[in-house]
Design an enzyme around this catalytic site. Structure first.
Site, mmCIF file in Angstrom:
data_model
loop_
_atom_site.group_PDB
_atom_site.id
_atom_site.type_symbol
_atom_site.label_atom_id
_atom_site.label_comp_id
_atom_site.label_asym_id
_atom_site.label_seq_id
_atom_site.Cartn_x
_atom_site.Cartn_y
_atom_site.Cartn_z
ATOM 1 N N ASP A 6 0.847 -1.370 0.242
ATOM 2 C CA ASP A 6 -0.047 -0.258 -0.143
ATOM 3 C C ASP A 6 0.774 1.021 0.003
ATOM 4 O O ASP A 6 0.486 2.181 -0.585
ATOM 5 C CB ASP A 6 -1.005 -0.205 1.229
ATOM 6 N N ASN A 30 -4.316 8.788 2.285
ATOM 7 C CA ASN A 30 -4.980 7.922 3.473
ATOM 8 C C ASN A 30 -5.267 8.656 4.716
ATOM 9 O O ASN A 30 -6.694 8.945 4.731
ATOM 10 C CB ASN A 30 -3.784 6.898 3.897
ATOM 11 N N TYR A 64 -5.477 3.696 9.951
ATOM 12 C CA TYR A 64 -5.398 4.109 11.151
ATOM 13 C C TYR A 64 -6.711 4.574 11.773
ATOM 14 O O TYR A 64 -6.797 4.114 13.081
ATOM 15 C CB TYR A 64 -4.552 5.285 11.283
#
Length: 290
Positions: free
Chosen positions: A69, A142, A185
């Site tokens: 990723d 992200n 996260y």
């Protein structure tokens, strides 16, 4: 079809997976090229071309990254303004964004024949402002994490939406994520998983002191700001963009989060639904640690 190859050579040791990819691409009649800096690694690959990065990306029809990723994140952020679709080949153990595994390279035929779909993924633009000046600016795919630094003390962070205070979180910090990053996260912090094809911004407190502090999903059109509350007992705060190096946040700094100008385009050859992929990846991770 012209393919730009952007392998992570720390994951794809000696470029072996990339060389396998080239073999399949050559069999299917595609052109391929790497960056000039990687040319020495692929000197023995037939018909390999090499260009400087600023020439390679405009030249290609699609980009193939090899790694995990993180490799795809770096490729997406560095090429997003060119509008080129990206396919990630997984060279590690866990990659939520990977389009193909190493054992599925024969499916590259679908890419060359145009038998694939593209998924649009929104990015966020993050600015760290100090004294009215932009100290740091970056597009992220992200998340951005604003959290306590080296001291094991909770911090108080003011989170505002369109200049109106939403909440003051007393916590280890907050994570602001895209739908793509919601399974990273944000998920670990107890936040909701959004389908990555959606648009929106998720704010999740990290280990909040209050039982009533929960995640909030905002519109992609909202502008969020985060700063250290004047009443915070600790001023030791850092910010990290897409898991990068931590930057010290000073009292009075403002972190601004808005939708980025560009969206990324990810190639999907297989038709597995996102939540099926998510469940399979998470189940595999749990099995490895059991």
């Amino acid at each position: 079809m012209k393919i730009a190859l952007l392998p992570n050579l720390t994951r794809d040791t000696d470029g072996q997976i990339t060389k396998e990819i080239c073999s399949w691409l050559r069999q299917y009649g595609a052109e391929y090229a790497c960056q000039e800096e990687d040319r020495a690694v692929f000197g023995d690959v037939p018909e390999m071309q090499s260009f400087a990065f600023e020439v390679l990306v405009p030249w290609c029809d699609a980009i193939i990254t090899v790694g995990g990723d993180g490799s795809m994140l770096r490729a997406a952020k560095s090429t997003v303004q060119y509008g080129k679709p990206i396919l990630c080949i997984n060279a590690g153990r866990l990659a939520f964004m990977a389009g193909l595994e190493r054992t599925e390279l024969e499916l590259l035929k679908s890419l060359i024949e145009g038998d694939y779909q593209t998924e649009t993924r929104m990015l966020l633009n993050v600015r760290l402002m100090r004294g009215g000046r932009v100290l740091k600016e970056e597009n992220i795919i992200n998340d951005v994490a604003v959290c306590r630094g080296s001291k094991v003390k909770i911090v108080d962070l003011d989170v505002s939406c369109d200049d109106r205070l939403i909440n003051t979180y007393r916590a280890d910090g907050v994570v602001v994520s895209t739908p793509t990053g919601s399974s990273a996260y944000n998920l670990a912090a107890g936040g909701p998983v959004l389908n990555p094809s959606m648009t929106g911004i998720v704010v999740t407190p990290i280990c909040p002191q209050s039982l009533f502090a929960r995640s909030i999903v905002f519109s992609a059109d909202n502008r969020l700001t985060i700063n250290i509350s004047k009443d915070s007992r600790s001023k030791d705060v850092v910010v990290s963009l897409d898991g990068g190096e931590s930057i010290k946040v000073m009292e009075g700094d403002v972190i601004s989060v808005t939708r980025a100008e560009y969206d990324a385009q990810f190639i999907r050859i297989k038709t597995d639904p996102f939540f099926e992929i998510l469940n399979n990846k998470l189940a595999g991770t749990e099995a490895e640690h059991s």
